[in-house]
Design a protein around this motif. Structure first.
Motif, PDB file in Angstrom:
ATOM      1  N   TRP A   1       0.808  -1.219   0.000  1.00 42.40           N
ATOM      2  CA  TRP A   1       0.000   0.000   0.000  1.00 42.40           C
ATOM      3  C   TRP A   1       0.841   1.270   0.000  1.00 42.40           C
ATOM      4  CZ3 TRP A   1      -4.586  -0.837   3.942  1.00 42.40           C
ATOM      5  CH2 TRP A   1      -5.458  -1.795   3.404  1.00 42.40           C
ATOM      6  N   ASN A   2       2.156   1.166  -0.070  1.00 46.34           N
ATOM      7  CA  ASN A   2       2.987   2.354   0.013  1.00 46.34           C
ATOM      8  C   ASN A   2       2.922   3.193  -1.256  1.00 46.34           C
ATOM      9  OD1 ASN A   2       3.780   1.697   2.575  1.00 46.34           O
ATOM     10  ND2 ASN A   2       5.732   0.785   1.971  1.00 46.34           N
ATOM     11  N   TRP A   3       3.308   4.473  -1.097  1.00 47.92           N
ATOM     12  CA  TRP A   3       3.336   5.399  -2.233  1.00 47.92           C
ATOM     13  C   TRP A   3       4.740   5.431  -2.827  1.00 47.92           C
ATOM     14  CZ3 TRP A   3       6.081   9.389  -4.151  1.00 47.92           C
ATOM     15  CH2 TRP A   3       5.488  10.166  -5.158  1.00 47.92           C
ATOM     16  N   SER A   4       4.836   5.368  -4.146  1.00 50.94           N
ATOM     17  CA  SER A   4       6.087   5.551  -4.883  1.00 50.94           C
ATOM     18  C   SER A   4       5.709   5.950  -6.303  1.00 50.94           C
ATOM     19  CB  SER A   4       6.909   4.260  -4.894  1.00 50.94           C
ATOM     20  OG  SER A   4       6.310   3.299  -5.756  1.00 50.94           O
ATOM     21  N   PRO A   5       6.677   6.405  -7.116  1.00 51.09           N
ATOM     22  CA  PRO A   5       6.352   6.685  -8.521  1.00 51.09           C
ATOM     23  C   PRO A   5       5.789   5.467  -9.248  1.00 51.09           C
ATOM     24  CG  PRO A   5       8.406   7.755  -7.962  1.00 51.09           C
ATOM     25  CD  PRO A   5       8.033   6.883  -6.782  1.00 51.09           C
TER      26      PRO A   5
ATOM     27  N   ASN B   1      11.461  10.182 -13.187  1.00 54.01           N
ATOM     28  CA  ASN B   1      10.571   9.804 -12.084  1.00 54.01           C
ATOM     29  C   ASN B   1      10.318  10.951 -11.110  1.00 54.01           C
ATOM     30  OD1 ASN B   1      12.959   9.823 -10.531  1.00 54.01           O
ATOM     31  ND2 ASN B   1      13.218   7.595 -10.712  1.00 54.01           N
ATOM     32  N   GLY B   2      10.771  12.158 -11.468  1.00 56.21           N
ATOM     33  CA  GLY B   2      10.509  13.306 -10.612  1.00 56.21           C
ATOM     34  C   GLY B   2      11.104  14.569 -11.185  1.00 56.21           C
TER      35      GLY B   2
ATOM     36  N   LEU C   1      -0.171  11.002  -9.810  1.00 51.20           N
ATOM     37  CA  LEU C   1       0.457  10.322 -10.943  1.00 51.20           C
ATOM     38  C   LEU C   1       1.725   9.574 -10.556  1.00 51.20           C
ATOM     39  CD1 LEU C   1       0.000  13.156 -13.600  1.00 51.20           C
ATOM     40  CD2 LEU C   1      -1.349  11.051 -13.395  1.00 51.20           C
ATOM     41  N   GLY C   2       2.285   9.875  -9.398  1.00 51.68           N
ATOM     42  CA  GLY C   2       3.511   9.221  -8.972  1.00 51.68           C
ATOM     43  C   GLY C   2       4.737   9.915  -9.518  1.00 51.68           C
ATOM     44  N   PHE C   3       5.097  11.059  -8.912  1.00 54.88           N
ATOM     45  CA  PHE C   3       6.163  11.907  -9.435  1.00 54.88           C
ATOM     46  C   PHE C   3       6.863  12.560  -8.259  1.00 54.88           C
ATOM     47  CE2 PHE C   3       7.551  15.716 -12.013  1.00 54.88           C
ATOM     48  CZ  PHE C   3       8.259  15.006 -12.987  1.00 54.88           C
TER      49      PHE C   3
ATOM     50  N   SER D   1       4.504  13.326  -2.529  1.00 56.01           N
ATOM     51  CA  SER D   1       5.430  13.455  -3.663  1.00 56.01           C
ATOM     52  C   SER D   1       6.684  14.235  -3.290  1.00 56.01           C
ATOM     53  CB  SER D   1       4.737  14.125  -4.847  1.00 56.01           C
ATOM     54  OG  SER D   1       4.211  15.383  -4.484  1.00 56.01           O
ATOM     55  N   ILE D   2       6.589  15.154  -2.344  1.00 56.62           N
ATOM     56  CA  ILE D   2       7.756  15.953  -1.960  1.00 56.62           C
ATOM     57  C   ILE D   2       8.682  15.102  -1.097  1.00 56.62           C
ATOM     58  CG2 ILE D   2       8.592  18.025  -0.798  1.00 56.62           C
ATOM     59  CD1 ILE D   2       5.898  19.321  -1.328  1.00 56.62           C
ATOM     60  N   VAL D   3       9.916  14.922  -1.564  1.00 60.95           N
ATOM     61  CA  VAL D   3      10.863  14.089  -0.824  1.00 60.95           C
ATOM     62  C   VAL D   3      12.083  14.877  -0.363  1.00 60.95           C
ATOM     63  CG1 VAL D   3      10.161  11.931  -1.912  1.00 60.95           C
ATOM     64  CG2 VAL D   3      11.953  13.321  -2.992  1.00 60.95           C
ATOM     65  N   ALA D   4      12.251  16.112  -0.839  1.00 64.38           N
ATOM     66  CA  ALA D   4      13.412  16.912  -0.439  1.00 64.38           C
ATOM     67  C   ALA D   4      13.076  18.386  -0.519  1.00 64.38           C
ATOM     68  CB  ALA D   4      14.615  16.601  -1.336  1.00 64.38           C
ATOM     69  N   TRP D   5      13.767  19.179   0.318  1.00 66.36           N
ATOM     70  CA  TRP D   5      13.646  20.636   0.308  1.00 66.36           C
ATOM     71  C   TRP D   5      15.005  21.238  -0.065  1.00 66.36           C
ATOM     72  CZ3 TRP D   5       8.821  21.870   0.312  1.00 66.36           C
ATOM     73  CH2 TRP D   5       7.884  21.285   1.165  1.00 66.36           C
ATOM     74  N   VAL D   6      14.967  22.299  -0.875  1.00 66.95           N
ATOM     75  CA  VAL D   6      16.203  22.965  -1.322  1.00 66.95           C
ATOM     76  C   VAL D   6      16.127  24.448  -0.946  1.00 66.95           C
ATOM     77  CG1 VAL D   6      17.735  23.423  -3.270  1.00 66.95           C
ATOM     78  CG2 VAL D   6      16.310  21.362  -3.270  1.00 66.95           C
ATOM     79  N   PRO D   7      16.669  24.837   0.210  1.00 67.09           N
ATOM     80  CA  PRO D   7      16.555  26.241   0.639  1.00 67.09           C
ATOM     81  C   PRO D   7      17.535  27.202  -0.033  1.00 67.09           C
ATOM     82  CG  PRO D   7      17.654  24.953   2.323  1.00 67.09           C
ATOM     83  CD  PRO D   7      17.199  23.974   1.276  1.00 67.09           C
ATOM     84  N   VAL D   8      18.684  26.696  -0.530  1.00 67.74           N
ATOM     85  CA  VAL D   8      19.678  27.565  -1.165  1.00 67.74           C
ATOM     86  C   VAL D   8      20.166  26.889  -2.440  1.00 67.74           C
ATOM     87  CG1 VAL D   8      21.856  28.834  -0.894  1.00 67.74           C
ATOM     88  CG2 VAL D   8      20.401  28.424   1.104  1.00 67.74           C
ATOM     89  N   ASN D   9      20.379  27.674  -3.497  1.00 64.41           N
ATOM     90  CA  ASN D   9      20.807  27.163  -4.792  1.00 64.41           C
ATOM     91  C   ASN D   9      22.031  27.925  -5.293  1.00 64.41           C
ATOM     92  OD1 ASN D   9      20.354  25.907  -7.591  1.00 64.41           O
ATOM     93  ND2 ASN D   9      20.218  28.097  -8.048  1.00 64.41           N
ATOM     94  N   GLU D  10      23.093  27.184  -5.596  1.00 66.53           N
ATOM     95  CA  GLU D  10      24.290  27.736  -6.238  1.00 66.53           C
ATOM     96  C   GLU D  10      24.826  29.001  -5.551  1.00 66.53           C
ATOM     97  OE1 GLU D  10      23.658  28.273 -10.417  1.00 66.53           O
ATOM     98  OE2 GLU D  10      24.034  26.164 -10.858  1.00 66.53           O
ATOM     99  N   SER D  11      24.718  29.038  -4.251  1.00 63.26           N
ATOM    100  CA  SER D  11      25.204  30.185  -3.469  1.00 63.26           C
ATOM    101  C   SER D  11      24.502  31.494  -3.828  1.00 63.26           C
ATOM    102  CB  SER D  11      26.729  30.350  -3.618  1.00 63.26           C
ATOM    103  OG  SER D  11      27.405  29.174  -3.240  1.00 63.26           O
ATOM    104  N   TRP D  12      23.313  31.412  -4.458  1.00 62.37           N
ATOM    105  CA  TRP D  12      22.549  32.636  -4.745  1.00 62.37           C
ATOM    106  C   TRP D  12      22.169  33.294  -3.422  1.00 62.37           C
ATOM    107  CZ3 TRP D  12      18.445  31.351  -9.069  1.00 62.37           C
ATOM    108  CH2 TRP D  12      19.119  30.956 -10.225  1.00 62.37           C
ATOM    109  N   GLY D  13      22.409  34.570  -3.337  1.00 56.79           N
ATOM    110  CA  GLY D  13      22.100  35.306  -2.125  1.00 56.79           C
ATOM    111  C   GLY D  13      23.151  35.167  -1.050  1.00 56.79           C
ATOM    112  N   VAL D  14      24.016  34.164  -1.191  1.00 49.50           N
ATOM    113  CA  VAL D  14      25.130  33.969  -0.244  1.00 49.50           C
ATOM    114  C   VAL D  14      26.415  33.789  -1.058  1.00 49.50           C
ATOM    115  CG1 VAL D  14      23.873  33.127   1.774  1.00 49.50           C
ATOM    116  CG2 VAL D  14      24.380  31.545  -0.088  1.00 49.50           C
TER     117      VAL D  14
END
Length: 602
Positions: free
Chosen positions: A257-261, A345-346, A365-367, A403-416
């Protein structure tokens, strides 16, 4: 003017009654910022234009299509509230307004919200006349302020390079909802697949004397659990077992019964609040959840306790006629379907907090989705505070989406930009990493996607140095940089180290989370890519060449290819800006399927 975006806007918490306020609104530019002084919130003659909400004035679909700077704008609309809502509270919801919003009802100020990425709600009951009502929204969006979370919205008037046309004002659905004075005000659903439990946390607002909450859970139409809770406190928590000692329901079997793509199984959950004294239903809410677990172990990402190779595509969520706003709900669904058709798959939703309807379709849809927020370009204490506030609201809104499996608070040192050695900026990265984990223990957090990482759950590397097909030496260097873990960690894409000073790899999984960007012009649109090809044959050959290097790596455990679609002057998508395939999608899938998900490299 036809009403656009008329689907239910909040799929994670559904009530039957609601009124959509999208469509034609009165509108005005306030370039001299005199509207507040002149009390435009009380003056209908101040509005000299019409706009099609929820599309920003910069878009074609708004009916205005003006990309120039207008930092102060006003909206106005009349509406009526159904008379049978008169014994309930009336809540006005805004899906998203970029960037600051002041809301007036019938000429009276009622609320303020700062932050352009997520929703906010206002109880307007005490300001209603129960006749013809008027809502006015004043918006401030500082076009050149680099300390607000802007994402890809450029602070110059003309879009250029990786920066695009701005979005000002209302860009998601506006709607009304009646709620009981006693209501379900918050719902948090946390799956625990190791115990087979769904942990249900909910809060009740209003009086709850002799009130019960009935919780009913169904799977594919079959009732699997029901619990009745007598309410004594506003906050309540229950753990409900779903597997119930039945092995075929668990993740150990493909029919589980688990959720996956591969198996996007969802449970329906229904809450019914009842006044037991008068035998009256006070509130009824429907939602859903997936039994899903993500964690890291042995240098790999695990999904539902099994190693899982993520094949992601970078998705910026722009449309030529709507910019950040999808023209229809079907367009959100279509982007996922096209990505799945190509064997991904995502996605990593890049520099944008996407409409909840996109996350709904990803769940259905599994993404897989990596959630990211618009970054601020320049660091300041105000900028750090603003981003922190937005992330708290993001997790509050989107926590329940499997569906959300990760959070990305900073990208490529933008802003830092000085994070390599600057302790303050390193502390900001660490603060975001730990803040998000303090709010959400069920997902992974990437501290600085691309390079100069601090504390992180995934070592996320960006590398566009694959060269063109004629640059064999450059390609061999690119391939060599990926081949082993040691080579990956010692590489310096864009001249930057993988970790900031004082930080090092601690065994976390290594993924290549931006690469590719093969530019291929279709139609008359000119633009750029990281490399370029002339025709479909070259496009497929170059994609295969780059992917073969990825799949040859013994150090990588997943990737995110740049990118799903062209965006404005960027022509490095697998699809055009209008979502037309640049080649046979089956050929992209064939290449992507050279590496099968759920199989771990030796």
């Amino acid at each position: 003017m036809a009403v656009a975006r008329n689907e239910y806007p909040r799929p994670q918490l559904v009530r039957k009654e609601w009124v959509n306020l999208n469509g034609e609104w009165d509108f005005a530019f306030d370039d001299n910022n005199v509207g507040l002084q002149e009390k435009w919130f009380q003056d209908p003659n101040s509005f000299d234009r019409k706009i099609n909400v929820p599309f920003a004035y910069q878009t074609k679909l708004s009916g205005i299509h003006d990309p120039s700077f207008h930092d102060h704008v006003w909206y106005s609309r009349e509406f009526t509230v159904p008379q049978d809502w008169s014994n309930q509270r009336v809540v006005l919801h805004f899906g998203a307004v970029d960037y600051r919003a002041w809301v007036y009802i019938n000429g009276q100020y009622v609320s303020y919200h700062e932050g352009g990425n997520v929703s906010f709600s206002i109880d307007i009951t005490d300001h209603l006349t129960w006749g013809n009502e008027k809502v006015v929204v004043r918006v401030e969006d500082p076009s050149t302020d680099e300390t607000i979370p802007r994402g890809k919205q450029f602070w110059n008037e003309q879009s250029d390079s990786i920066w695009y046309t701005r979005t000002t004002g209302i860009w998601q659905t506006v709607w009304l909802e009646p709620v009981s004075p006693t209501q379900l005000s918050k719902l948090r659903l946390t799956p625990d697949i190791d115990r087979g439990d769904i942990i249900v946390e909910f809060e009740i607002a209003g009086s709850f004397i002799n009130t019960t909450a009935e919780i009913e859970i169904c799977f594919q139409g079959e009732k699997v659990a029901k619990d009745t809770v007598e309410i004594f406190e506003p906050y309540n928590k229950r753990s409900i077992n779903l597997y119930n000692r039945q092995i075929f329901r668990t993740s150990f079997h493909h029919i589980g019964w688990n959720w996956s793509p591969e198996t996007p199984n969802l449970f329906d959950i229904k809450f019914t609040l009842k006044d037991e004294t008068n035998q009256v239903v006070l509130d009824e809410v429907e939602s859903y959840f997936g039994m899903r677990k993500v964690h890291i172990e042995n240098g790999m990402v695990y999904l539902n306790n099994k190693p899982y190779y993520q094949k992601l595509v970078l998705d910026q969520g722009y449309w030529p006629d709507g910019l950040l706003t999808a023209p229809t709900d079907e367009d959100l669904k279509k982007d996922i379907e096209l990505a799945l058709e190509m064997g991904f798959n995502g996605c990593r939703k890049h520099q944008k907090v996407e409409d909840p309807r996109f996350l709904y379709w990803a769940d259905k849809l599994g993404f897989l989705v990596w959630g990211e927020c618009a970054a601020f370009p320049s660091y300041s204490e105000d900028a750090a505070s603003r981003l922190t506030k937005e992330w708290i609201e993001i997790i509050e809104r989107d926590y329940n989406h499997p569906s959300i499996v990760a959070w990305v608070p900073v990208n490529e040192s933008w802003g830092v930009p000085f994070i390599k050695a600057n302790k303050q900026q390193q502390h900001h990265s660490l603060a975001m990493y730990h803040l998000i984990h303090s709010l959400d223990t069920s997902r992974l957090v990437i501290s600085n996607d691309g390079w100069e990482l601090t504390e992180t759950d995934i070592c996320a590397i960006h590398n566009y140095n694959h060269g063109s097909s004629g640059e064999k030496a450059k390609y061999e260097d690119f391939k060599e940089s990926l081949i082993t873990k040691e080579n990956l960690l010692s590489s310096k894409p864009a001249g930057r180290g993988i970790y900031a000073d004082g930080f090092e790899h601690k065994g976390e999984p290594i993924l290549l989370t931006e690469f590719g960007g093969i530019g291929f012009k279709v139609g008359e649109d000119n633009g750029w890519g990281y490399t370029s090809v002339k025709d479909e044959h070259e496009f497929i050959a170059d994609y295969r060449r780059v992917m073969e290097a990825i799949y040859a790596s013994k150090g990588l455990h997943g990737y995110c290819y740049t990118q799903l679609t062209d965006v404005e002057q960027e022509i490095n998508g697998l699809l055009s800006y209008n979502r037309e395939p640049k080649c046979e999608l089956s050929k992209i899938k064939e290449i992507n399927d050279m590496w099968h998900s759920n199989i771990v490299k030796s």
